[in-house]
Structures are given as C-alpha cells and as structure tokens.
Design an enzyme around this catalytic site. Structure first.
Site, PDB file in Angstrom:
ATOM      1  N   CYS A   1       0.939  -1.232   0.241  1.00 26.84           N
ATOM      2  CA  CYS A   1       0.076  -0.122  -0.025  1.00 26.84           C
ATOM      3  C   CYS A   1       0.801   1.228  -0.110  1.00 26.84           C
ATOM      4  O   CYS A   1       1.403   1.683  -1.012  1.00 26.84           O
ATOM      5  CB  CYS A   1      -0.852  -0.131   1.272  1.00 26.84           C
ATOM      6  SG  CYS A   1      -2.190   0.834   1.111  1.00 26.84           S
TER       7      CYS A   1
ATOM      8  N   HIS B   1      -3.786  -5.687   1.959  1.00 27.60           N
ATOM      9  CA  HIS B   1      -3.588  -6.019   3.468  1.00 27.60           C
ATOM     10  C   HIS B   1      -4.304  -7.309   3.628  1.00 27.60           C
ATOM     11  O   HIS B   1      -4.691  -8.281   2.774  1.00 27.60           O
ATOM     12  CB  HIS B   1      -4.131  -4.825   4.165  1.00 27.60           C
ATOM     13  CG  HIS B   1      -3.864  -3.642   3.839  1.00 27.60           C
ATOM     14  ND1 HIS B   1      -2.578  -3.129   4.508  1.00 27.60           N
ATOM     15  CD2 HIS B   1      -4.149  -2.394   2.976  1.00 27.60           C
ATOM     16  CE1 HIS B   1      -2.529  -1.693   4.329  1.00 27.60           C
ATOM     17  NE2 HIS B   1      -3.314  -1.468   3.294  1.00 27.60           N
TER      18      HIS B   1
END
Lengths: 239, 426
Positions: free
Chosen positions: A95, A191
């Site tokens: 990310c 994630h």
C-alpha cells in the site's frame, strides 16, 4: 546456516496502519517452523541500516500524514534501496510504501510526494476509495487480501505486475493489474495481512531470500497449510 | 415548532407500527422525524432544562454513558439516553422524539453516546453542556478512515461544547484540549495504571506526549474483586472509592471519566459514585449472562485497542477458562479483518485458557491463533460454537465470549431468546 535470518521491518511505527505486522509474523513463524532462527530488525526514520544485511525487508501502509513524514527519509535511502534490490534482497512493500517505491504519489490535493522509482509507476490520489476483498491471479497461485486505497497506480508498459485482478480493484480499477515486481522487490495493495493467508507467496519470498544466501535452490520443508487455505477461501467468498 | 410537533407525532406512529410488526428496529422513528423536521434534534435538545451530555471516543462510549446516566438518575434527575445502541443522528432523534410528553421532552437532562464520526455533525446541533472523549485509537479503517480524520471530527464537536472531559493519557485526545484552558478538564491514571493500558500507538513505538498538566480526576487504584473491581479516583479534594461490577482497567478509566463529567454539573462525585456499585455491565461490555448453568462473560471487541483490553482481562483471569473469539465482517463490524494482526494475541499463549474461533471469519481468527502459537477449535455456527464453549467448562464456571458487533447480536438471540434489543442494551 549460521547467522540468523534477518527480517527488517521498515517504518514499523508510521507505515503500519492495518495489520501489516502480520507479514512479519508470518515470515518469522514459517521460518521457525522449519528450524531457521530469525531476527527482526525495526527501522524507523533516521535509523542507520544497510539493506543488504537483511534477508527480507517488509514495509506497510500508512495514513497520508505518515507517508509525508517518512517520504524524506525514504528518498535519503533511495540509493541504498536500489543497491539492495540489484543485489537480490527481497522486499515486500504494501500500500503506502508500494506507492512510494514508484516514482511519485500525487495526493488528492495536488501535492506531490516523490518516490524512489524502484517501480516504473506513478500513483495519482483521488476519486472513489477502493475498498474491499480482492483476489489476484499470480504466478504463486491466487492471492487473497483486503484493499483500501484512493491512490491509482499506473504501471509503465513493460513494468511487471504482481498479477491480474480476478475480483476487486487492484492498482487502478481499470488496467486489471495488481501490484508490481522488479527482481525480488514486490509491491502490492493487499492487506489482510497478505502473507498469513497466502502461504505460497510467503514461501516464495523465503525461498528467494534463502537462494540469495546460499546460491542454491533451498529445500523448503512443506508445512500443513490447511488453516491458511481455509482462511483464504473464506476471505475470497466475502463481499 | 409545528413542524417539530408533526415530526414527533408521525415518528411515534412509525415506532408503534414497527413494534406491532414485531421488528425491533429503533432507527425508523428517528429517520421519519428527521425527514419531516430536519431540525428536530436541535429544537428538542434545546428544551432540556439541564442540557445535554455527549460521550464519544473509540472505545468505552456505552459503558461511560451508562455510568453517567446511572449517577444522574441516582441524584434524582430524569435522564434521557439513547440506550438502544443507536448512536447516529437517527438514534438521537428517536430518543428525543420518544420522550416528548405534552409538547416537551419529559427529561431534565440527556446523555447521548455518539459515534465518533457522527459527532462532527451532531456536536454543533446538540451544543453539549459537557462532552466526554474516552479515547481515540485506530478503528475499522474501512468505516472510519484515518485516525487523523476521526480526531478532526471530534475536535469539531469539542469546539461546540461547553466543558470537554478529556483523556489525559491518550496522545490524540490530549491534542483536543490545546488552547481550551478552563473549557477542558482531564482524567488520567497514575503511572502504574497507565502502564497497564498503553495507547495502541505506543505499541508501535510512538513516543507521543500525553497531557502534562494537572489532572482533575486521578485514577489511583483499580483492583480486581470478584467479577468486578475496586476503583479509587481523586477528584479535586474529593476521594472517591467505588466497587464496580465491570472488570478491567479500561472500565476504571471509564468510571473516572464519568465521575469527572457529573462533577462538572455541580454534583458531589462521592455521593454519585454510590450508584455505580449497583450498575450492571451494559450488554456485551463485560456482562455475565447465565447459559446452560455456566456464566458467559461477554466482551465486545471492535478494534485492536479494544481487543488488547479483552486480552488483558483474559491474562488477569487466573482460572483456566474456555474462550470463544467470534469475528464477523459485516459493515458494522468492519469488512476488513486485518486488525486481528495488530492485537497482542501472542500474549495469550502462556495463559491456561483454551481457545475457540467463531463467526463468519472464524477461519481468519483460527489463523491468527495459529501464528500466535495457539491451537484453537473452529466453529462458525453460533449455536454449536456456544455449546462447544460451555461444554468445555464445569457447571457454574465462567466462560468468555469475545464477539464483534454483529456477532454479539447473533449470540444475543441465543443467550437471551425473545428479548428485544432495547430490553438488553440498557
């Protein structure tokens, strides 16, 4: 193997918004279960560290303000990161750090955070936030995770992706690509945490790191991954 | 005012209809009232003679609100509260509308628990006499966005309030008091108590300043006793000692916040604290529910900080107990279960307890247990999981159920069949 395997957790304090610690945990346990001693090193802004001393470097996501806070430090390490990537050190960037391992991140308000250009990619912030469970077809099987980002990452032609999005948004919601790979350096929006639920991918990182150490293909003892596979299957079935 | 009267009348009709139809929904009357009169909240709240107390923050809202309402009721006031777990605008509207008698709100004062995102809009509409901010920690990222965003929401509500009761030990809350001077009062713990409840940012090595000034409420002691604890809080020159029915250092903090809040109304905290001794836990907040001759202690978890508090409770439990952690991933739970990896599940490995994983994401919880070195059984079905949990304990023993929000509601239907949510929330 004499010296312990080193997992370096880059920006543990600021770039660790949602469960990215689980990636460090997964690597440690899967090495320990195979009798390999592991040492975890935490690297935050200003800490001296030679990335080539690490076997795997893990970095996670963070709030916009955290990204800004670490951006200068990361740029100051740019040369060292490039050198380590060329030397085959394994990196997993998730990310926010994935975005900064590209050339630049232009935030919603138009300001530009310079990246370190390991990946030939630009990220533009704004528009609808891309949130949800995601399934990616990759060379290491299907990867399951949860994405939550407003930045849209565009890979240059020729920049390899981590895989193709089967479900979810991926890099930019249009190209069908998820993540990026240069040598042993991986970037992804997943994630979840990504590694615990994707043991094949976790083992691929471990295998590459051990190969760099020994120069030969390591013989990784198989593990019982039934719990991992069940969790991945449930996650993939959720809205 | 005519509009408000119409809103009240139609909303009550809606409530009546939804009850007749056997639906426990508490949102509908509020939604209807807001549709007819968008300023129904402002109008009715302004009519309360002693004003409004708002409680917001990441964890502890329900218990702190209940403590404040209990003490205010005990001191002779008629208290209005949104006790049904509905902490958005429609829940506040429903509570106000439902309390109208003869054209005015039949209460002296209101205590509203308000969601930390909704409080940005509701704060300026309610003009709270007192606002309590329990703590601010990372929460479901897919619902609330970033913590900095939440902090800005709460800051807007604090700015619209008279007195802010703030958590001195929380670095994010501490920032909210900057520049408020007399308009902020502070509760916090002695160093040993602070150490037992680290802020979740501290777990990641952040060293951030807490509020460094004089505390208005100092939590001196939180000693487990029976199912609850003995808590001592100094408020100015008053030394308050109270036995709570709820366990956990975090609930001692909630009590300190509640005591400081009622003290702002000129109520003697020593006299008010007496009423806390009789206060049972709010449902899912450490409450003990009898089930098949065992005692099921229910501890709701929603985020890493809350999960770590539940883990601290389990670590303090000396008797070996069966524990079921039930993780759902509906919108109200947060669709992302990544947060399980931010909690210190590893610290449960050396406890004598036995663990099970339940909920829609039982497999994820089992995986989390596995990587923490704990072997857990897995059972997504609520009834079977509950039976397995209690079968593992002798008659009369305590078992722990640790669910996320929607899992809590599902288990509630089994534990307390036939009860409407509003009967058990309060």
């Amino acid at each position: 193997m004499t010296a312990p395997f080193v997992v370096a957790h880059l920006y543990r304090r600021r770039m660790n918004i949602y469960g990215d610690t689980g990636n460090v945990t997964a690597l440690c346990r899967r090495l320990e279960w195979r009798g390999v001693a592991v040492r975890v090193v935490s690297i935050d802004e200003g800490d001296r560290f030679e990335f080539e001393e690490a076997d795997i470097v893990v970095a996670g996501g963070g709030e916009d303000s955290s990204q800004l806070a670490i951006a200068d430090d990361l740029v100051s390490r740019s040369e060292a990161v490039h050198r380590a990537v060329r030397a085959g050190v394994v990196f997993l960037t998730v990310c926010g750090t994935y975005q900064l391992f590209g050339r630049r991140f232009v935030t919603t308000d138009g300001s530009e955070i310079p990246g370190i250009a390991v990946f030939a990619a630009d990220t533009i912030g704004g528009g609808r936030r891309m949130i949800g469970n995601v399934v990616v077809d990759s060379p290491w099987g299907s990867l399951v995770g949860f994405e939550n980002h407003s930045g849209r990452t565009r890979l240059d032609p020729g920049q390899a992706s981590l895989g193709r999005v089967r479900r979810g948004f991926g890099n930019d919601d249009t190209s069908g690509f998820e993540g990026a790979v240069v040598g042993n350096c991986f970037g992804t929006y997943l994630h979840g945490s990504v590694l615990p639920k994707n043991p094949g991918f976790a083992d691929e990182l471990i295998r590459r790191a051990l190969r760099r150490r020994t120069g030969t293909d390591p013989d990784l003892a198989p593990l019982d991954d039934a719990v991992e596979e069940r969790a991945a299957a449930v996650a993939a079935s959720r809205p | 005012m005519l509009r408000t009267r119409a809103a009240v009348a139609v909303a009550r009709l809606a409530r009546f209809a939804s009850r007749v139809m056997g639906r426990g929904g508490t949102a509908l009357p509020g939604l209807v009232a807001l549709r007819i009169d968008p300023s129904v909240i402002e109008t009715l709240a302004a009519s309360l003679p002693e004003g409004v107390i708002v409680v917001t923050g990441t964890n502890g809202k329900t218990t702190t609100s209940k403590m404040i309402a209990t003490m205010l009721t005990g001191s002779g006031r008629t208290v209005l509260a949104n006790r049904t777990g509905s902490n958005l605008a429609r829940g506040v509207a429903a509570a106000l509308v439902g309390a109208v008698r003869g054209g005015r709100v039949a209460a002296d004062i209101a205590v509203f628990e308000i969601d930390e995102a909704a409080v940005r809009q509701l704060g300026p509409r309610l003009h709270p006499r007192v606002i309590v901010v329990t703590n601010l920690a990372r929460d479901q990222l897919d619902r609330y966005g970033e913590l900095e965003t939440t902090a800005r929401h709460v800051a807007a509500a604090v700015a619209a309030s008279g007195i802010a009761v703030l958590a001195a030990d929380d670095p994010i809350v501490a920032r909210l008091g900057e520049g408020r001077g007399e308009g902020a009062v502070w509760f916090g713990g002695e160093p040993a108590i602070r150490a037992a409840m680290p802020h979740d940012r501290a777990l990641y090595g952040h060293v951030e300043p807490r509020f460094g000034g004089r505390l208005d409420a100092l939590l001196r002691e939180a000693t487990p006793q029976g199912d609850g604890q003995v808590v001592r809080v100094d408020i100015g020159s008053r030394e308050v000692a109270v036995r709570l029915q709820v366990p956990g250092v975090y609930n001692a903090y909630n009590a300190a916040a509640a005591l400081l809040a009622v003290a702002q109304l000129g109520i003697d905290p020593v006299a008010a604290a007496v009423h806390l001794a009789d206060m049972p836990a709010a449902f899912g907040r450490g409450q003990i529910v009898p089930y098949r001759d065992r005692r099921v202690r229910v501890v709701l978890v929603k985020n890493p900080a809350g999960f770590n508090q539940a883990i601290a409770l389990l670590r303090a439990e000396a008797e070996p107990c069966p524990v079921l952690v039930a993780i759902n991933d509906h919108h109200a739970d947060g669709r992302d279960v990544s947060w399980l990896w931010d909690s210190a599940v590893e610290t449960l490995a050396d406890t004598p307890h036995r663990f099970g994983a339940g909920g829609i994401r039982a497999a994820d919880m089992a995986l989390r247990f596995k990587y923490a070195g704990i072997q857990a059984w897995v059972e997504p079905d609520e009834r079977r999981a509950l039976d397995r949990l209690v079968d593992d304990a002798p008659s009369g023993a305590t078992v722990y159920l640790i669910p996320t929000y929607t899992a809590l509601l599902s288990y509630l239907e089994i534990l307390l069949p036939g009860k409407r949510p509003e009967e058990v929330w309060s």
